[in-house]
Motif scaffolding. Structure first.
Motif, PDB file in Angstrom:
ATOM      1  N   MET A   1       0.852  -1.184   0.000  1.00 36.30           N
ATOM      2  CA  MET A   1       0.000   0.000   0.000  1.00 36.30           C
ATOM      3  C   MET A   1       0.886   1.232   0.000  1.00 36.30           C
ATOM      4  SD  MET A   1      -3.001   1.011   2.706  1.00 36.30           S
ATOM      5  CE  MET A   1      -1.964   0.673   4.128  1.00 36.30           C
ATOM      6  N   ARG A   2       0.847   1.987  -1.075  1.00 37.35           N
ATOM      7  CA  ARG A   2       1.726   3.134  -1.198  1.00 37.35           C
ATOM      8  C   ARG A   2       1.398   4.206  -0.174  1.00 37.35           C
ATOM      9  NH1 ARG A   2       2.423   5.797  -6.995  1.00 37.35           N
ATOM     10  NH2 ARG A   2       3.076   3.654  -7.408  1.00 37.35           N
ATOM     11  N   ARG A   3       0.149   4.257   0.298  1.00 40.67           N
ATOM     12  CA  ARG A   3      -0.228   5.267   1.277  1.00 40.67           C
ATOM     13  C   ARG A   3       0.713   5.246   2.466  1.00 40.67           C
ATOM     14  NH1 ARG A   3      -5.137   3.462   2.660  1.00 40.67           N
ATOM     15  NH2 ARG A   3      -4.325   2.292   4.409  1.00 40.67           N
ATOM     16  N   GLY A   4       1.040   4.053   2.958  1.00 36.34           N
ATOM     17  CA  GLY A   4       1.927   3.946   4.107  1.00 36.34           C
ATOM     18  C   GLY A   4       3.311   4.470   3.810  1.00 36.34           C
ATOM     19  N   ARG A   5       3.793   4.218   2.586  1.00 36.47           N
ATOM     20  CA  ARG A   5       5.114   4.713   2.223  1.00 36.47           C
ATOM     21  C   ARG A   5       5.116   6.224   2.079  1.00 36.47           C
ATOM     22  NH1 ARG A   5       4.578   0.365  -1.354  1.00 36.47           N
ATOM     23  NH2 ARG A   5       4.423   1.743  -3.160  1.00 36.47           N
ATOM     24  N   VAL A   6       4.070   6.782   1.466  1.00 35.56           N
ATOM     25  CA  VAL A   6       4.016   8.223   1.253  1.00 35.56           C
ATOM     26  C   VAL A   6       3.946   8.967   2.569  1.00 35.56           C
ATOM     27  CG1 VAL A   6       2.567  10.084   0.350  1.00 35.56           C
ATOM     28  CG2 VAL A   6       3.002   8.066  -1.044  1.00 35.56           C
ATOM     29  N   PHE A   7       3.180   8.434   3.532  1.00 35.33           N
ATOM     30  CA  PHE A   7       2.971   9.112   4.800  1.00 35.33           C
ATOM     31  C   PHE A   7       3.886   8.585   5.907  1.00 35.33           C
ATOM     32  CE2 PHE A   7      -1.614  10.074   3.474  1.00 35.33           C
ATOM     33  CZ  PHE A   7      -1.227  11.307   2.983  1.00 35.33           C
ATOM     34  N   ALA A   8       4.905   7.848   5.553  1.00 38.46           N
ATOM     35  CA  ALA A   8       5.734   7.204   6.568  1.00 38.46           C
ATOM     36  C   ALA A   8       6.322   8.199   7.552  1.00 38.46           C
ATOM     37  CB  ALA A   8       6.854   6.419   5.896  1.00 38.46           C
ATOM     38  N   ALA A   9       6.682   9.395   7.044  1.00 32.87           N
ATOM     39  CA  ALA A   9       7.335  10.371   7.921  1.00 32.87           C
ATOM     40  C   ALA A   9       6.453  11.569   8.195  1.00 32.87           C
ATOM     41  CB  ALA A   9       8.648  10.838   7.277  1.00 32.87           C
ATOM     42  N   ALA A  10       5.188  11.447   7.992  1.00 29.44           N
ATOM     43  CA  ALA A  10       4.321  12.627   8.057  1.00 29.44           C
ATOM     44  C   ALA A  10       3.291  12.567   9.150  1.00 29.44           C
ATOM     45  CB  ALA A  10       3.607  12.829   6.729  1.00 29.44           C
ATOM     46  N   GLY A  11       3.266  11.921  10.157  1.00 26.72           N
ATOM     47  CA  GLY A  11       2.269  11.860  11.198  1.00 26.72           C
ATOM     48  C   GLY A  11       0.851  12.214  10.779  1.00 26.72           C
ATOM     49  N   LEU A  12       0.027  11.289  10.458  1.00 26.27           N
ATOM     50  CA  LEU A  12      -1.302  11.627   9.987  1.00 26.27           C
ATOM     51  C   LEU A  12      -2.348  10.859  10.741  1.00 26.27           C
ATOM     52  CD1 LEU A  12      -2.087   9.281   7.058  1.00 26.27           C
ATOM     53  CD2 LEU A  12      -0.644   9.555   7.758  1.00 26.27           C
ATOM     54  N   GLY A  13      -3.568  11.361  10.616  1.00 24.14           N
ATOM     55  CA  GLY A  13      -4.701  10.693  11.235  1.00 24.14           C
ATOM     56  C   GLY A  13      -5.497   9.940  10.200  1.00 24.14           C
ATOM     57  N   THR A  14      -6.071   8.830  10.581  1.00 23.09           N
ATOM     58  CA  THR A  14      -6.886   8.029   9.683  1.00 23.09           C
ATOM     59  C   THR A  14      -8.287   7.947  10.240  1.00 23.09           C
ATOM     60  OG1 THR A  14      -4.985   6.714   9.037  1.00 23.09           O
ATOM     61  CG2 THR A  14      -7.142   5.768   8.617  1.00 23.09           C
ATOM     62  N   VAL A  15      -9.267   8.148   9.368  1.00 29.21           N
ATOM     63  CA  VAL A  15     -10.657   8.170   9.797  1.00 29.21           C
ATOM     64  C   VAL A  15     -11.452   7.198   8.958  1.00 29.21           C
ATOM     65  CG1 VAL A  15     -12.711   9.602  10.058  1.00 29.21           C
ATOM     66  CG2 VAL A  15     -10.458  10.614  10.405  1.00 29.21           C
ATOM     67  N   LEU A  16     -12.253   6.345   9.595  1.00 29.75           N
ATOM     68  CA  LEU A  16     -13.155   5.467   8.884  1.00 29.75           C
ATOM     69  C   LEU A  16     -14.441   6.213   8.625  1.00 29.75           C
ATOM     70  CD1 LEU A  16     -12.645   2.093  10.769  1.00 29.75           C
ATOM     71  CD2 LEU A  16     -11.659   2.823   8.598  1.00 29.75           C
ATOM     72  N   LEU A  17     -14.943   6.110   7.396  1.00 29.45           N
ATOM     73  CA  LEU A  17     -16.143   6.829   6.997  1.00 29.45           C
ATOM     74  C   LEU A  17     -17.280   5.859   6.789  1.00 29.45           C
ATOM     75  CD1 LEU A  17     -14.558   9.302   4.449  1.00 29.45           C
ATOM     76  CD2 LEU A  17     -14.943   9.615   6.879  1.00 29.45           C
ATOM     77  N   SER A  18     -18.466   6.243   7.223  1.00 33.81           N
ATOM     78  CA  SER A  18     -19.611   5.355   7.114  1.00 33.81           C
ATOM     79  C   SER A  18     -20.573   5.770   6.019  1.00 33.81           C
ATOM     80  CB  SER A  18     -20.384   5.321   8.443  1.00 33.81           C
ATOM     81  OG  SER A  18     -20.801   6.623   8.803  1.00 33.81           O
TER      82      SER A  18
ATOM     83  N   ARG B   1      -4.782  11.883   6.122  1.00 27.12           N
ATOM     84  CA  ARG B   1      -4.262  13.212   5.795  1.00 27.12           C
ATOM     85  C   ARG B   1      -2.845  13.347   6.329  1.00 27.12           C
ATOM     86  NH1 ARG B   1      -7.523  17.836   4.817  1.00 27.12           N
ATOM     87  NH2 ARG B   1      -9.653  17.259   4.212  1.00 27.12           N
ATOM     88  N   GLY B   2      -2.032  14.090   5.612  1.00 28.33           N
ATOM     89  CA  GLY B   2      -0.667  14.325   6.069  1.00 28.33           C
ATOM     90  C   GLY B   2      -0.089  15.576   5.450  1.00 28.33           C
ATOM     91  N   ARG B   3       0.794  16.230   6.182  1.00 23.47           N
ATOM     92  CA  ARG B   3       1.490  17.404   5.674  1.00 23.47           C
ATOM     93  C   ARG B   3       2.970  17.097   5.594  1.00 23.47           C
ATOM     94  NH1 ARG B   3      -0.305  22.972   8.294  1.00 23.47           N
ATOM     95  NH2 ARG B   3       0.654  23.628   6.335  1.00 23.47           N
ATOM     96  N   GLY B   4       3.653  17.827   4.724  1.00 23.09           N
ATOM     97  CA  GLY B   4       5.083  17.611   4.570  1.00 23.09           C
ATOM     98  C   GLY B   4       5.432  16.527   3.575  1.00 23.09           C
ATOM     99  N   VAL B   5       4.435  16.006   2.860  1.00 20.15           N
ATOM    100  CA  VAL B   5       4.678  15.022   1.807  1.00 20.15           C
ATOM    101  C   VAL B   5       4.095  15.566   0.512  1.00 20.15           C
ATOM    102  CG1 VAL B   5       4.813  12.994   3.280  1.00 20.15           C
ATOM    103  CG2 VAL B   5       2.590  13.801   2.514  1.00 20.15           C
ATOM    104  N   GLN B   6       4.718  15.244  -0.612  1.00 17.88           N
ATOM    105  CA  GLN B   6       4.313  15.809  -1.894  1.00 17.88           C
ATOM    106  C   GLN B   6       4.325  14.730  -2.978  1.00 17.88           C
ATOM    107  OE1 GLN B   6       3.220  18.800  -2.521  1.00 17.88           O
ATOM    108  NE2 GLN B   6       3.716  19.922  -0.652  1.00 17.88           N
ATOM    109  N   PRO B   7       3.173  14.148  -3.298  1.00 17.25           N
ATOM    110  CA  PRO B   7       3.111  13.213  -4.434  1.00 17.25           C
ATOM    111  C   PRO B   7       3.394  13.938  -5.745  1.00 17.25           C
ATOM    112  CG  PRO B   7       1.180  13.016  -3.017  1.00 17.25           C
ATOM    113  CD  PRO B   7       1.897  14.260  -2.595  1.00 17.25           C
ATOM    114  N   PRO B   8       3.681  13.200  -6.814  1.00 12.78           N
ATOM    115  CA  PRO B   8       3.946  13.833  -8.114  1.00 12.78           C
ATOM    116  C   PRO B   8       2.754  14.682  -8.572  1.00 12.78           C
ATOM    117  CG  PRO B   8       4.562  11.511  -8.149  1.00 12.78           C
ATOM    118  CD  PRO B   8       3.818  11.737  -6.865  1.00 12.78           C
ATOM    119  N   PRO B   9       3.021  15.702  -9.380  1.00 10.53           N
ATOM    120  CA  PRO B   9       1.941  16.586  -9.824  1.00 10.53           C
ATOM    121  C   PRO B   9       1.050  15.927 -10.871  1.00 10.53           C
ATOM    122  CG  PRO B   9       3.985  17.207 -10.883  1.00 10.53           C
ATOM    123  CD  PRO B   9       4.334  16.141  -9.879  1.00 10.53           C
ATOM    124  N   SER B  10      -0.172  16.410 -10.953  1.00 11.83           N
ATOM    125  CA  SER B  10      -1.103  15.953 -11.978  1.00 11.83           C
ATOM    126  C   SER B  10      -0.903  16.777 -13.244  1.00 11.83           C
ATOM    127  CB  SER B  10      -2.547  16.107 -11.493  1.00 11.83           C
ATOM    128  OG  SER B  10      -2.881  17.484 -11.352  1.00 11.83           O
TER     129      SER B  10
END
Length: 216
Positions: A1-18, A117-126
């Motif tokens: 799961m790339r999400r974990g790699r992208v946010f590895a150093a960015a302290g983020l919160g995860t929320v389950l949505l119903s 959500r995370g700050r301090g990480v930057q995926p490639p541009p669209s």
């Protein structure tokens, strides 16, 4: 799961949505049965239709305010612990908060089931961000005039829009300065004759809608 790699150093919160979205279902009969038989397995790559649908679900108005978040790309959710269902991860950039959002979409249920959500990480541009960066560059009084002049010499005609340029954007994320927290791009521009503009010192700050010239 790339999400974990992208946010590895960015302290983020995860929320389950119903919340869920209504999804159109196919009718009964041989055609529907054939569609079921040809449905991709959980481990198969996402189809173009699934990518488009995941993007639509992730950017629905119930999940984001208009004009605030940019859909960057969609990929398959490779979380081995997830249920055996077709899931996708939609990567967005929230310009209001200068934060990356990853929304996990359950394609079968037609809803967002998780958000990170995370700050301090930057995926490639669209592609849209590359075009927006080019628009800001062309709007610059001095630099824009230079780009138009170079294009005129290379193509023998006037530049009609940023789409006339071959663009490649790379994230610029220094340790200090506005671009340390903003969404900034280094934009590489290829002209119709195959030559590249000298944009090595130019940085486009998409968050602030400004063009910076680096000093060295």
């Amino acid at each position: 799961m790339r999400r974990g790699r992208v946010f590895a150093a960015a302290g983020l919160g995860t929320v389950l949505l119903s919340g869920s979205l209504l999804v159109a279902t196919s009718g009964d009969g041989p055609e529907a049965a054939q569609a079921v038989q040809q449905s991709p397995a959980p481990g198969d790559p996402l189809t173009p239709e699934e990518i488009a649908r995941a993007g639509e679900i992730a950017t629905a108005t119930k999940h984001q305010k208009a004009g605030q978040a940019e859909l960057l790309y969609v990929e398959r959710d490779d979380d081995k612990d997830a249920e055996q269902s077709r899931r996708a991860e939609a990567y967005l950039y929230d310009y209001a908060a200068d934060a990356v959002i990853v929304r996990t979409v359950d394609l079968g249920a037609g809803k967002v089931v998780e958000e990170a959500r995370g700050r301090g990480v930057q995926p490639p541009p669209s592609r849209r961000e590359e075009l927006r960066a080019a628009e800001l560059l062309l709007a610059h009084p001095r630099l824009g005039a230079g780009v138009r002049q170079s294009f005129r010499k290379a193509a023998g005609r006037e530049l009609a829009s940023p789409s006339d340029l071959a663009l490649r954007g790379l994230i610029y994320s220094p340790e200090r300065g506005p671009c340390a927290t903003h969404r900034c791009l280094r934009l590489f521009v290829r002209l119709p004759n195959g030559t590249f503009l000298d944009t090595s010192r130019i940085v486009i700050d998409l968050s602030a809608k400004k063009v910076h010239t680096l000093e060295w």
